[in-house]
Write a protein that holds these residues in place. Sequence first.
Motif, PDB file in Angstrom:
ATOM      1  N   GLY A  31     -24.478 -16.488  44.998  1.00 41.17           N
ATOM      2  CA  GLY A  31     -23.512 -16.283  43.953  1.00 41.17           C
ATOM      3  C   GLY A  31     -23.847 -14.996  43.418  1.00 41.17           C
ATOM      4  N   GLY A  32     -25.192 -14.679  43.261  1.00 41.52           N
ATOM      5  CA  GLY A  32     -25.402 -13.326  43.024  1.00 41.52           C
ATOM      6  C   GLY A  32     -24.779 -12.192  44.130  1.00 41.52           C
ATOM      7  N   LYS A  33     -24.846 -12.460  45.464  1.00 36.25           N
ATOM      8  CA  LYS A  33     -24.299 -11.379  46.110  1.00 36.25           C
ATOM      9  C   LYS A  33     -22.858 -11.380  45.790  1.00 36.25           C
ATOM     10  CE  LYS A  33     -25.054 -11.521  50.628  1.00 36.25           C
ATOM     11  NZ  LYS A  33     -25.139 -11.853  52.004  1.00 36.25           N
ATOM     12  N   LYS A  34     -21.923 -12.316  45.392  1.00 31.62           N
ATOM     13  CA  LYS A  34     -20.673 -12.444  45.166  1.00 31.62           C
ATOM     14  C   LYS A  34     -20.464 -11.383  43.940  1.00 31.62           C
ATOM     15  CE  LYS A  34     -16.379 -14.657  44.576  1.00 31.62           C
ATOM     16  NZ  LYS A  34     -15.717 -16.135  44.266  1.00 31.62           N
ATOM     17  N   VAL A  35     -21.305 -11.737  42.703  1.00 34.73           N
ATOM     18  CA  VAL A  35     -21.337 -10.982  41.511  1.00 34.73           C
ATOM     19  C   VAL A  35     -21.718  -9.516  41.667  1.00 34.73           C
ATOM     20  CG1 VAL A  35     -22.404 -10.815  39.297  1.00 34.73           C
ATOM     21  CG2 VAL A  35     -21.730 -12.945  40.243  1.00 34.73           C
ATOM     22  N   ALA A  36     -22.428  -9.275  42.716  1.00 32.72           N
ATOM     23  CA  ALA A  36     -22.790  -7.888  42.855  1.00 32.72           C
ATOM     24  C   ALA A  36     -21.776  -7.033  43.643  1.00 32.72           C
ATOM     25  CB  ALA A  36     -24.450  -7.759  43.641  1.00 32.72           C
ATOM     26  N   LYS A  37     -21.185  -7.645  44.369  1.00 31.55           N
ATOM     27  CA  LYS A  37     -20.148  -7.108  45.353  1.00 31.55           C
ATOM     28  C   LYS A  37     -18.893  -6.901  44.276  1.00 31.55           C
ATOM     29  CE  LYS A  37     -19.155  -8.392  49.246  1.00 31.55           C
ATOM     30  NZ  LYS A  37     -18.935  -9.401  50.531  1.00 31.55           N
ATOM     31  N   THR A  38     -18.684  -7.791  43.567  1.00 35.75           N
ATOM     32  CA  THR A  38     -17.645  -7.664  42.212  1.00 35.75           C
ATOM     33  C   THR A  38     -17.756  -6.718  41.384  1.00 35.75           C
ATOM     34  OG1 THR A  38     -16.983 -10.045  42.599  1.00 35.75           O
ATOM     35  CG2 THR A  38     -15.962  -8.970  40.893  1.00 35.75           C
ATOM     36  N   GLU A  39     -19.154  -6.583  40.867  1.00 37.54           N
ATOM     37  CA  GLU A  39     -19.425  -5.308  40.093  1.00 37.54           C
ATOM     38  C   GLU A  39     -19.318  -4.149  40.811  1.00 37.54           C
ATOM     39  OE1 GLU A  39     -23.339  -6.285  38.577  1.00 37.54           O
ATOM     40  OE2 GLU A  39     -22.773  -7.847  37.153  1.00 37.54           O
ATOM     41  N   THR A  40     -19.783  -3.884  42.096  1.00 38.02           N
ATOM     42  CA  THR A  40     -19.808  -2.670  42.599  1.00 38.02           C
ATOM     43  C   THR A  40     -18.135  -2.305  42.594  1.00 38.02           C
ATOM     44  OG1 THR A  40     -21.532  -3.206  43.840  1.00 38.02           O
ATOM     45  CG2 THR A  40     -20.280  -1.453  44.698  1.00 38.02           C
ATOM     46  N   GLN A  41     -17.311  -3.375  43.146  1.00 42.48           N
ATOM     47  CA  GLN A  41     -15.848  -2.917  43.263  1.00 42.48           C
ATOM     48  C   GLN A  41     -15.266  -2.605  41.893  1.00 42.48           C
ATOM     49  OE1 GLN A  41     -14.273  -2.500  46.006  1.00 42.48           O
ATOM     50  NE2 GLN A  41     -12.360  -2.107  44.719  1.00 42.48           N
ATOM     51  N   ALA A  42     -15.677  -3.205  40.934  1.00 50.75           N
ATOM     52  CA  ALA A  42     -15.105  -2.920  39.496  1.00 50.75           C
ATOM     53  C   ALA A  42     -15.630  -1.412  39.242  1.00 50.75           C
ATOM     54  CB  ALA A  42     -15.714  -3.821  38.420  1.00 50.75           C
ATOM     55  N   LYS A  43     -16.820  -0.922  39.443  1.00 50.51           N
ATOM     56  CA  LYS A  43     -17.183   0.185  39.155  1.00 50.51           C
ATOM     57  C   LYS A  43     -16.528   1.406  39.731  1.00 50.51           C
ATOM     58  CE  LYS A  43     -22.283  -1.061  38.024  1.00 50.51           C
ATOM     59  NZ  LYS A  43     -23.380  -0.946  38.215  1.00 50.51           N
ATOM     60  N   ALA A  44     -16.091   1.006  41.319  1.00 50.72           N
ATOM     61  CA  ALA A  44     -15.322   2.171  41.963  1.00 50.72           C
ATOM     62  C   ALA A  44     -14.016   1.797  41.583  1.00 50.72           C
ATOM     63  CB  ALA A  44     -15.418   1.522  43.295  1.00 50.72           C
ATOM     64  N   ASP A  45     -13.326   0.936  40.949  1.00 51.81           N
ATOM     65  CA  ASP A  45     -12.040   0.874  40.364  1.00 51.81           C
ATOM     66  C   ASP A  45     -12.018   1.765  39.184  1.00 51.81           C
ATOM     67  OD1 ASP A  45     -11.272  -0.591  42.453  1.00 51.81           O
ATOM     68  OD2 ASP A  45     -11.131  -2.606  41.242  1.00 51.81           O
ATOM     69  N   VAL A  46     -13.050   1.609  38.188  1.00 51.28           N
ATOM     70  CA  VAL A  46     -13.248   2.443  36.891  1.00 51.28           C
ATOM     71  C   VAL A  46     -13.364   3.818  37.205  1.00 51.28           C
ATOM     72  CG1 VAL A  46     -14.432   2.708  35.055  1.00 51.28           C
ATOM     73  CG2 VAL A  46     -13.892   0.605  35.478  1.00 51.28           C
ATOM     74  N   ALA A  47     -14.092   4.116  38.367  1.00 52.60           N
ATOM     75  CA  ALA A  47     -14.050   5.672  38.664  1.00 52.60           C
ATOM     76  C   ALA A  47     -13.051   6.241  39.061  1.00 52.60           C
ATOM     77  CB  ALA A  47     -15.499   5.864  39.603  1.00 52.60           C
ATOM     78  N   GLU A  48     -12.322   5.522  39.947  1.00 51.01           N
ATOM     79  CA  GLU A  48     -11.057   5.847  40.225  1.00 51.01           C
ATOM     80  C   GLU A  48      -9.711   6.145  39.089  1.00 51.01           C
ATOM     81  OE1 GLU A  48      -7.972   7.168  42.802  1.00 51.01           O
ATOM     82  OE2 GLU A  48     -10.122   7.080  43.155  1.00 51.01           O
ATOM     83  N   ALA A  49      -9.998   5.146  38.391  1.00 53.84           N
ATOM     84  CA  ALA A  49      -8.988   5.225  37.263  1.00 53.84           C
ATOM     85  C   ALA A  49      -9.394   6.568  36.323  1.00 53.84           C
ATOM     86  CB  ALA A  49      -8.913   3.906  36.371  1.00 53.84           C
TER      87      ALA A  49
END
Length: 98
Positions: A31-49
């Motif tokens: 579960g922690g691996k999935k959360v970390a992957k989701t957080e990383t993707q969210a940070k990348a999406d915010v930076a792109e926006a």
Amino acid sequence: MNTLVNLFAGGWNYILAGLAVVAAVLASYFGGKKVAKTETQAKADVAEAERVQRQAEAKSDVESHNIQTAKEVQQDNASLSDDAARERMRSSKYNAPD
């Protein structure tokens, strides 16, 4: 051997508790691996926006400057007399002698 038989005979609650602990550890790990992957993707999406927003703002600033310049030129041209406007066009660098 006798201890092992006694553990299986009367200690099922200990075995089940141990299995529950192992299952909880595995669940938290995956579960922690999935959360970390989701957080990383969210940070990348915010930076792109944010990058797209800065790009749009820069384009808007350039368009605003161009509009303001066109309005100023239009006002300058409107304030000229006919003779002055013709002379300005004749002396323009874009005018080619025929």
